[in-house]
Design a protein around this motif. Structure first.
Motif, PDB file in Angstrom:
ATOM      1  N   ARG B 527       0.812  -1.226   0.000  1.00 16.71           N
ATOM      2  CA  ARG B 527       0.000   0.000   0.000  1.00 16.71           C
ATOM      3  C   ARG B 527       0.839   1.266   0.000  1.00 16.71           C
ATOM      4  O   ARG B 527       0.630   2.170  -0.787  1.00 16.71           O
ATOM      5  CB  ARG B 527      -0.912   0.022   1.223  1.00 16.71           C
ATOM      6  CG  ARG B 527      -2.039  -0.967   1.065  1.00 16.71           C
ATOM      7  CD  ARG B 527      -3.004  -0.935   2.226  1.00 16.71           C
ATOM      8  NE  ARG B 527      -3.753  -2.180   2.200  1.00 16.71           N
ATOM      9  CZ  ARG B 527      -4.241  -2.778   3.264  1.00 16.71           C
ATOM     10  NH1 ARG B 527      -4.073  -2.235   4.466  1.00 16.71           N
ATOM     11  NH2 ARG B 527      -4.896  -3.902   3.150  1.00 16.71           N
ATOM     12  N   ASP B 528       1.804   1.326   0.905  1.00 19.69           N
ATOM     13  CA  ASP B 528       2.566   2.575   1.046  1.00 19.69           C
ATOM     14  C   ASP B 528       3.820   2.581   0.192  1.00 19.69           C
ATOM     15  O   ASP B 528       4.552   3.553   0.163  1.00 19.69           O
ATOM     16  CB  ASP B 528       2.962   2.797   2.515  1.00 19.69           C
ATOM     17  CG  ASP B 528       1.797   2.531   3.458  1.00 19.69           C
ATOM     18  OD1 ASP B 528       0.654   2.747   3.014  1.00 19.69           O
ATOM     19  OD2 ASP B 528       2.044   2.108   4.607  1.00 19.69           O
ATOM     20  N   LYS B 529       4.108   1.449  -0.460  1.00 18.17           N
ATOM     21  CA  LYS B 529       5.347   1.319  -1.241  1.00 18.17           C
ATOM     22  C   LYS B 529       6.571   1.670  -0.399  1.00 18.17           C
ATOM     23  O   LYS B 529       7.450   2.428  -0.804  1.00 18.17           O
ATOM     24  CB  LYS B 529       5.307   2.196  -2.510  1.00 18.17           C
ATOM     25  CG  LYS B 529       4.057   2.033  -3.360  1.00 18.17           C
ATOM     26  CD  LYS B 529       3.987   0.672  -4.048  1.00 18.17           C
ATOM     27  CE  LYS B 529       2.658   0.490  -4.796  1.00 18.17           C
ATOM     28  NZ  LYS B 529       2.236  -0.907  -4.865  1.00 18.17           N
ATOM     29  N   LYS B 530       6.571   1.135   0.821  1.00 15.57           N
ATOM     30  CA  LYS B 530       7.698   1.388   1.731  1.00 15.57           C
ATOM     31  C   LYS B 530       8.202   0.058   2.275  1.00 15.57           C
ATOM     32  O   LYS B 530       7.419  -0.857   2.514  1.00 15.57           O
ATOM     33  CB  LYS B 530       7.218   2.227   2.934  1.00 15.57           C
ATOM     34  CG  LYS B 530       6.920   3.660   2.607  1.00 15.57           C
ATOM     35  CD  LYS B 530       8.146   4.515   2.836  1.00 15.57           C
ATOM     36  CE  LYS B 530       7.892   5.958   2.440  1.00 15.57           C
ATOM     37  NZ  LYS B 530       8.874   6.511   1.554  1.00 15.57           N
ATOM     38  N   LEU B 539      12.278   0.274  -3.006  1.00 17.61           N
ATOM     39  CA  LEU B 539      11.341   1.068  -2.214  1.00 17.61           C
ATOM     40  C   LEU B 539      12.060   2.095  -1.340  1.00 17.61           C
ATOM     41  O   LEU B 539      11.443   2.777  -0.542  1.00 17.61           O
ATOM     42  CB  LEU B 539      10.513   0.149  -1.308  1.00 17.61           C
ATOM     43  CG  LEU B 539       9.691  -0.907  -2.045  1.00 17.61           C
ATOM     44  CD1 LEU B 539       8.992  -1.818  -1.068  1.00 17.61           C
ATOM     45  CD2 LEU B 539       8.672  -0.233  -2.945  1.00 17.61           C
ATOM     46  N   LEU B 540      13.337   2.205  -1.515  1.00 14.97           N
ATOM     47  CA  LEU B 540      14.085   3.099  -0.637  1.00 14.97           C
ATOM     48  C   LEU B 540      14.423   4.382  -1.366  1.00 14.97           C
ATOM     49  O   LEU B 540      14.588   4.403  -2.571  1.00 14.97           O
ATOM     50  CB  LEU B 540      15.407   2.443  -0.234  1.00 14.97           C
ATOM     51  CG  LEU B 540      15.309   1.144   0.530  1.00 14.97           C
ATOM     52  CD1 LEU B 540      16.699   0.609   0.770  1.00 14.97           C
ATOM     53  CD2 LEU B 540      14.596   1.396   1.843  1.00 14.97           C
ATOM     54  N   SER B 541      14.554   5.445  -0.582  1.00 15.56           N
ATOM     55  CA  SER B 541      15.187   6.609  -1.186  1.00 15.56           C
ATOM     56  C   SER B 541      16.213   7.137  -0.198  1.00 15.56           C
ATOM     57  O   SER B 541      16.036   7.044   1.021  1.00 15.56           O
ATOM     58  CB  SER B 541      14.146   7.660  -1.550  1.00 15.56           C
ATOM     59  OG  SER B 541      13.441   8.022  -0.403  1.00 15.56           O
ATOM     60  N   LYS B 578      17.223  10.688 -10.285  1.00 13.78           N
ATOM     61  CA  LYS B 578      18.420  10.183 -10.955  1.00 13.78           C
ATOM     62  C   LYS B 578      19.148   9.119 -10.147  1.00 13.78           C
ATOM     63  O   LYS B 578      19.963   8.358 -10.665  1.00 13.78           O
ATOM     64  CB  LYS B 578      19.385  11.358 -11.220  1.00 13.78           C
ATOM     65  CG  LYS B 578      19.113  12.061 -12.563  1.00 13.78           C
ATOM     66  CD  LYS B 578      19.933  13.325 -12.684  1.00 13.78           C
ATOM     67  CE  LYS B 578      21.394  13.056 -13.052  1.00 13.78           C
ATOM     68  NZ  LYS B 578      22.212  14.292 -13.056  1.00 13.78           N
ATOM     69  N   CYS B 579      18.852   9.077  -8.828  1.00  9.32           N
ATOM     70  CA  CYS B 579      19.591   8.183  -7.912  1.00  9.32           C
ATOM     71  C   CYS B 579      19.410   6.714  -8.300  1.00  9.32           C
ATOM     72  O   CYS B 579      18.298   6.268  -8.603  1.00  9.32           O
ATOM     73  CB  CYS B 579      19.085   8.409  -6.492  1.00  9.32           C
ATOM     74  SG  CYS B 579      19.755   7.245  -5.294  1.00  9.32           S
ATOM     75  N   ILE B 580      20.519   5.965  -8.341  1.00  8.00           N
ATOM     76  CA  ILE B 580      20.416   4.531  -8.671  1.00  8.00           C
ATOM     77  C   ILE B 580      20.463   3.664  -7.404  1.00  8.00           C
ATOM     78  O   ILE B 580      20.554   2.443  -7.469  1.00  8.00           O
ATOM     79  CB  ILE B 580      21.537   4.094  -9.649  1.00  8.00           C
ATOM     80  CG1 ILE B 580      22.911   4.471  -9.079  1.00  8.00           C
ATOM     81  CG2 ILE B 580      21.332   4.684 -11.027  1.00  8.00           C
ATOM     82  CD1 ILE B 580      24.059   3.782  -9.767  1.00  8.00           C
ATOM     83  N   LYS B 581      20.426   4.300  -6.257  1.00  9.07           N
ATOM     84  CA  LYS B 581      20.362   3.603  -4.965  1.00  9.07           C
ATOM     85  C   LYS B 581      21.530   2.647  -4.735  1.00  9.07           C
ATOM     86  O   LYS B 581      21.354   1.528  -4.279  1.00  9.07           O
ATOM     87  CB  LYS B 581      19.027   2.860  -4.846  1.00  9.07           C
ATOM     88  CG  LYS B 581      17.866   3.840  -4.839  1.00  9.07           C
ATOM     89  CD  LYS B 581      16.548   3.185  -5.040  1.00  9.07           C
ATOM     90  CE  LYS B 581      15.474   4.240  -5.217  1.00  9.07           C
ATOM     91  NZ  LYS B 581      14.198   3.702  -5.578  1.00  9.07           N
ATOM     92  N   CYS B 582      22.696   3.092  -5.103  1.00  8.66           N
ATOM     93  CA  CYS B 582      23.861   2.221  -4.914  1.00  8.66           C
ATOM     94  C   CYS B 582      24.352   2.274  -3.474  1.00  8.66           C
ATOM     95  O   CYS B 582      25.019   1.358  -3.007  1.00  8.66           O
ATOM     96  CB  CYS B 582      24.981   2.609  -5.864  1.00  8.66           C
ATOM     97  SG  CYS B 582      25.662   4.246  -5.539  1.00  8.66           S
ATOM     98  N   LYS B 596      18.612   6.056   4.553  1.00  6.79           N
ATOM     99  CA  LYS B 596      17.721   5.478   3.545  1.00  6.79           C
ATOM    100  C   LYS B 596      16.435   5.084   4.235  1.00  6.79           C
ATOM    101  O   LYS B 596      16.444   4.581   5.353  1.00  6.79           O
ATOM    102  CB  LYS B 596      18.379   4.281   2.842  1.00  6.79           C
ATOM    103  CG  LYS B 596      18.809   3.160   3.735  1.00  6.79           C
ATOM    104  CD  LYS B 596      19.326   1.983   2.905  1.00  6.79           C
ATOM    105  CE  LYS B 596      19.770   0.856   3.829  1.00  6.79           C
ATOM    106  NZ  LYS B 596      20.233  -0.317   3.128  1.00  6.79           N
ATOM    107  N   LYS B 597      15.340   5.416   3.536  1.00  3.77           N
ATOM    108  CA  LYS B 597      14.048   5.113   4.151  1.00  3.77           C
ATOM    109  C   LYS B 597      13.120   4.480   3.131  1.00  3.77           C
ATOM    110  O   LYS B 597      13.156   4.841   1.972  1.00  3.77           O
ATOM    111  CB  LYS B 597      13.414   6.389   4.694  1.00  3.77           C
ATOM    112  CG  LYS B 597      13.813   6.655   6.135  1.00  3.77           C
ATOM    113  CD  LYS B 597      12.846   7.597   6.826  1.00  3.77           C
ATOM    114  CE  LYS B 597      12.812   8.966   6.190  1.00  3.77           C
ATOM    115  NZ  LYS B 597      12.372  10.044   7.056  1.00  3.77           N
TER     116      LYS B 597
END
Lengths: 157, 597
Positions: B527-530, B539-541, B578-582, B596-597
């Motif tokens: 639901r929250d995509k978290k 699902l992180l940023s 643009k972040c690739i979450k590396c 990261k959340k």
């Protein structure tokens, strides 16, 4: 492998076959020893095993491809198994695998061009107390961080 | 026999061996020689002591001083101080064993205090490559008693009376299994040992084989006598080279002593053993698949009945027990079935070995009486989660099992209680997870495992587990839909009811159990995509914590896609499109100003 070396190994295969000839369920031990001899299971060897054991080649191929330890492709001198068992997984074994992929520039299941390393993802190696763990041939390295990888690879140069 | 005043026991199990314990043993031998103590002090290479987290471990008897994390260069000091001058080297002792005014022996420290070692009785105490040491610790005495004083029926009755149940997974009563096979009439029968320990996170069988191989050989011989078999096979994983080597040594020593082969101990009973190597197929832990593999076929299970006790290896009556089950057999004959049955709970007798792994301080092997609570195992023996993190769940039973959340930690461990919680005993792997582990991801991990290991023979397992994995992957990638949980539940139920073997029937358990206790995590993903635990990358940023950022600009320099902008001495910003979450920025930031959340 040169032709001469290959021929010599095919001769050694005869000894393996002779030794297991009268054993019940001999196929698995034969395949294990053949793989140890050649480093993989070459087609010629599979054919010869079939001739002696009278197990059809199709069945031998079936068995050889069923089990993950048997391989039909030549392997590198050193096989690096990265444990992705549960204990290692929860301790970030993925970062170890990623680092090995970067350092060796190959994917799991492949070998380096110089024939030195083969990279593999393995199941639990049973040293969960040391997670995350890798095994290079029969040597186990535990409690690893991704930054330990270059130093370990250096030992095998 | 030589007598020594001191014994230096050095662990040569896989864990300590990988931490260079052989070099430590060699240094000890050298130093002892240098001081002319070789007639007084002996160095023994033993099996696993259990506390793998602190390896390499050296224990010196008679004081039972417990040296942990020993390095080869420490040996000189230990020999000089401890063995020559009789002064224990405090700085190298296991920290918990050092008190202000005295030193605790190993049996007093928390890790060992609550343990009762039956299956592991000789591990870490004898040299597994020397049959004489096994015999000195009552080895082959149970076999002598069985062969000379008991009938096969009495042997089976004794095992039945003890209440011993299979330690490999399902917990079937061992005595009953033996009785079925003994009643099948056939001239040729077989005794098999399942040492294809495939459950990720379980390594008790490996430790028994590495530390006490004769206990398995002796028990299999007793089983052979009980059911009327004269041939046995030990099917062991090829991934366990040390165990394979020690088994081979043990078998040849037993043959040399007339404890295997023809006319064992002067009786007319014949029994011999052969080791067969597995080749990396998890499904071979299932009995009919294991049998097919020994026969030289693909390791695929077949429907039962007929059960192996009637029609097993090469079509003959066969019994199959796992390593830990066999390791319990000899003590039952030496101490009596009543002794064994006095330990444990009403329906689960004796002890169980658990392999503690994951986010727990004292990783290693422990053996506890059945009925001990999960809390005692995880907190009192295991020392809880490291780095002050919060316990989330313990996973038992590997890919066939489920998880036990904090609210159920006081449950007494036995077969029935774990099933009631939606998990199972399994072979005894116990992986602890903390707040940083995502339970949806863990379920995905186990399904990935079963999909890979499914042999493909029956449709529910081959197709069904694949569909479940696809749904879980979707959820962890942030593409989950409302109906997914329901779909998972339906699929799980159908697969459980229709799969051919144990692998398929139990494959849905990790999903069902995480859904039962951590449904909110699934819902947060869908639901929250978290991902509340911060594991599922999609699902992180990553964001900069404004108050902590000092504006050093290291993150911007390290970012491989240049998505971090800002001026020196001001707060930097991450462009999440643009972040690739590396995660490079987070690891490189000297001020821990990125989360990261």
């Amino acid at each position: 492998m040169s032709d001469i070396a290959f021929k010599e190994k095919m001769e050694k295969l005869e000894h393996i076959l002779e030794e297991h000839k009268n054993k019940q369920g001999a196929l698995m031990p034969i395949l294990h020893e053949t793989q140890e001899l050649f480093g993989y299971l070459p087609e010629e060897a599979q054919k010869r095993i079939s001739e002696v054991t009278l197990v059809p080649t199709a069945e031998i191929y079936g068995v050889a491809t069923f089990y993950s330890r048997f391989t039909l492709k030549p392997r590198g001198k050193y096989t690096i198994g990265v444990c992705l068992g549960t204990a290692c997984y929860v301790k970030d074994a993925q970062s170890i695998m990623d680092r090995l992929k970067d350092e060796l520039k190959i994917k799991p299941g492949d070998s380096t061009d110089d024939g030195k390393f083969t990279l593999e993802a393995t199941r639990c190696l049973g040293c969960c107390g040391l997670a995350p763990v890798i095994m290079i041939n029969e040597d186990v390295y535990g409690k690893l961080a991704a930054d330990d990888i270059p130093g370990i690879l250096k030992k095998y140069e | 026999m030589e007598m020594y005043r001191s014994h230096v026991m050095i662990c040569r199990g896989t864990g300590c061996t990988s931490a260079n314990s052989e070099q430590i043993a060699k240094n000890f031998e050298e130093e002892i020689k240098k001081h002319g103590l070789e007639k007084e002090v002996v160095v023994e290479r033993t099996g696993c002591f259990g506390l793998c987290a602190l390896g390499p471990i050296v224990i010196i008897y008679p004081e039972a001083s417990f040296y942990s994390l020993v390095k080869p260069e420490d040996v000189e000091e230990i020999v000089k101080e401890h063995l020559v001058k009789g002064r224990v080297v405090k700085r190298l002792l296991y920290a918990e064993s050092v008190e202000e005014d005295r030193i605790k022996s190993i049996n007093e420290v928390d890790f060992y205090k609550k343990q009762v070692r039956v299956a592991l009785r000789n591990c870490g105490i004898i040299n597994p490559e020397n049959i004489d040491e096994y015999i000195a610790f009552d080895g082959y005495k149970a076999l002598a008693k069985v062969l000379t004083e008991m009938t096969p029926v009495q042997v089976i009755d004794t095992v039945k009376k003890s209440g011993l149940r299979g330690r490999g997974g399902a917990g079937f009563p061992t005595g009953m299994k033996w009785e079925f096979a003994s009643k099948s009439h056939n001239e040729q029968k077989y005794v098999l040992c399942n040492a294809d320990e495939g459950d990720p996170g379980a390594f008790m069988d490996r430790s028994v084989l590495e530390g006490d191989p004769h206990s398995v050989i002796e028990a299999m011989t007793i089983a052979g006598y009980a059911i009327g078999a004269n041939q046995g096979y030990i099917y062991v994983r090829a991934e366990y080279p040390i165990a394979v080597k020690r088994l081979a040594i043990a078998i040849s020593q037993a043959r040399e002593y007339g404890l295997l082969g023809k006319g064992i101990m002067g009786t007319n009973f014949n029994f011999d053993l052969e080791v067969r190597l597995g080749a990396g197929a998890f499904v071979c832990g299932e009995e009919t698949a294991l049998i097919a593999s020994i026969e030289g076929q693909r390791g695929m299970p077949r429907p039962r009945p007929p059960f192996p006790a009637v029609k097993g290896l090469f079509g003959k009556p066969t019994i199959l027990n796992n390593v830990e089950t066999y390791a319990n057999i000899c003590p039952i004959f030496l101490n009596g079935p009543e002794w064994f049955a006095s330990m444990g709970t009403e329906k689960s007798k004796g002890t169980k070995v658990f392999a503690l792994g994951g986010k727990i301080n004292n990783t290693g092997l422990v053996e506890i009486p059945m009925g001990t609570t999960m809390r005692e195992v995880i907190y009192e023996i295991g020392g809880g989660c490291p780095n002050g993190k919060k316990y989330k769940a313990a996973q038992t039973g590997g890919p066939s099992g489920g998880c036990i959340p904090a609210s159920h930690l006081d449950v007494a461990i036995d077969y029935e209680n774990l099933i009631a919680l939606g998990s199972m005993m399994g072979s005894g792997g116990l992986i602890v997870m903390d707040e940083d582990n995502c339970m949806v991801d863990i379920a995905r991990y186990f399904l990935d495992f079963t999909v890979d290991e499914s042999c493909g023979k029956c449709t529910p397992c081959r197709e069904g587990t694949k569909r479940m994995l696809e749904i879980l992957e979707r959820i962890t990638e942030g593409k989950g839909e409302e109906s997914d949980i329901e779909k998972l539940e339906t699929l799980a139920k159908n697969i459980k009811n229709s799969a051919l073997c144990g692998l398929g029937q139990t494959a849905p358990n990790p999903i069902l159990s995480t859904l039962k206790y951590f449904r909110d995590e699934y819902e947060a993903h869908i639901r929250d995509k978290k991902c509340p635990a911060g594991v599922c990358q999609a699902l992180l940023s990553y964001t900069v914590i404004d108050e902590k950022c000092k504006g050093c600009g290291i993150c911007a320099k390290q970012c491989p896609v240049s998505c971090i902008s800002g001026q020196p001495k001001t707060v930097y910003k991450i462009n999440s499109d643009k972040c690739i979450k590396c995660g490079v920025c987070m690891t490189k930031c000297p001020f821990k100003a990125i989360e990261k959340k």
